[in-house]
Design an enzyme around this catalytic site. Structure first.
Site, PDB file in Angstrom:
ATOM      1  N   CYS A   9      34.551  79.580   7.365  1.00  0.00           N
ATOM      2  CA  CYS A   9      35.126  79.696   6.021  1.00  0.00           C
ATOM      3  C   CYS A   9      36.597  80.060   6.146  1.00  0.00           C
ATOM      4  O   CYS A   9      36.953  80.984   6.880  1.00  0.00           O
ATOM      5  CB  CYS A   9      34.365  80.775   5.251  1.00  0.00           C
ATOM      6  SG  CYS A   9      34.998  81.094   3.600  1.00  0.00           S
ATOM      7  N   CYS A  10      37.449  79.315   5.448  1.00  0.00           N
ATOM      8  CA  CYS A  10      38.876  79.660   5.417  1.00  0.00           C
ATOM      9  C   CYS A  10      39.390  79.470   3.996  1.00  0.00           C
ATOM     10  O   CYS A  10      38.617  79.166   3.092  1.00  0.00           O
ATOM     11  CB  CYS A  10      39.673  78.844   6.431  1.00  0.00           C
ATOM     12  SG  CYS A  10      39.926  77.125   6.000  1.00  0.00           S
ATOM     13  N   ALA A  11      40.668  79.636   3.809  1.00  0.00           N
ATOM     14  CA  ALA A  11      41.239  79.589   2.459  1.00  0.00           C
ATOM     15  C   ALA A  11      40.938  78.265   1.762  1.00  0.00           C
ATOM     16  O   ALA A  11      40.432  78.257   0.641  1.00  0.00           O
ATOM     17  CB  ALA A  11      42.738  79.859   2.504  1.00  0.00           C
TER      18      ALA A  11
END
Length: 103
Positions: A9-11
Site C-alpha cells: 500500500c502506498c499513497a
C-alpha cells in the site's frame, strides 16, 4: 492458487507497482508461489474487503497508517524499509514480507 498473498500500500499505488514486479521476480527465482499486489491508501480498505492478505507492507510515505491497520487487522503490518523502497529492492522487500508471514 497462490500459497501466500502480500499486499503493498502506498499513497497512489503507482510506485509500489514497480516494486510488485520486482518482488514477483524474486518469488519466481526462489520457487515460491505467491500473489503480490499493490493498492493506494484510499483503496486499501476496499481491497482488504476483497482480498485476505497474509501480510500488509506500507510504503514509507503512508507510514502514518501503520497503527490504524495494526489495530484492525490480524496480520503482520510493517512499513517497508525506506532504503529498500527507494532502491526498489524487490528481493529484500519480498524476503522481509515472507519472514513476517512466518513469524
Amino acid at each position: 492458487m497462490a500459497e501466500k498473498t502480500i499486499m503493498l500500500c502506498c499513497a497512489a499505488g503507482l510506485s509500489t507497482s514497480l516494486l510488485v514486479s520486482k518482488m514477483q521476480k524474486a518469488a519466481e527465482l526462489n520457487g515460491i508461489d505467491v500473489k503480490i499486489f499493490a493498492t493506494s491508501a484510499a483503496d486499501a480498505d476496499a481491497k482488504l474487503d476483497e482480498e485476505i492478505p497474509d501480510v500488509l507492507m506500507l510504503g514509507p510515505q503512508v507510514r502514518y497508517l501503520e497503527g490504524q491497520f495494526k489495530d484492525k487487522l490480524n496480520i503482520p503490518v510493517e512499513v517497508i524499509n525506506m532504503q529498500d523502497y527507494g532502491m526498489m529492492n524487490g528481493e529484500e522487500v519480498f524476503k522481509r514480507a515472507v519472514s513476517l508471514i512466518h513469524e
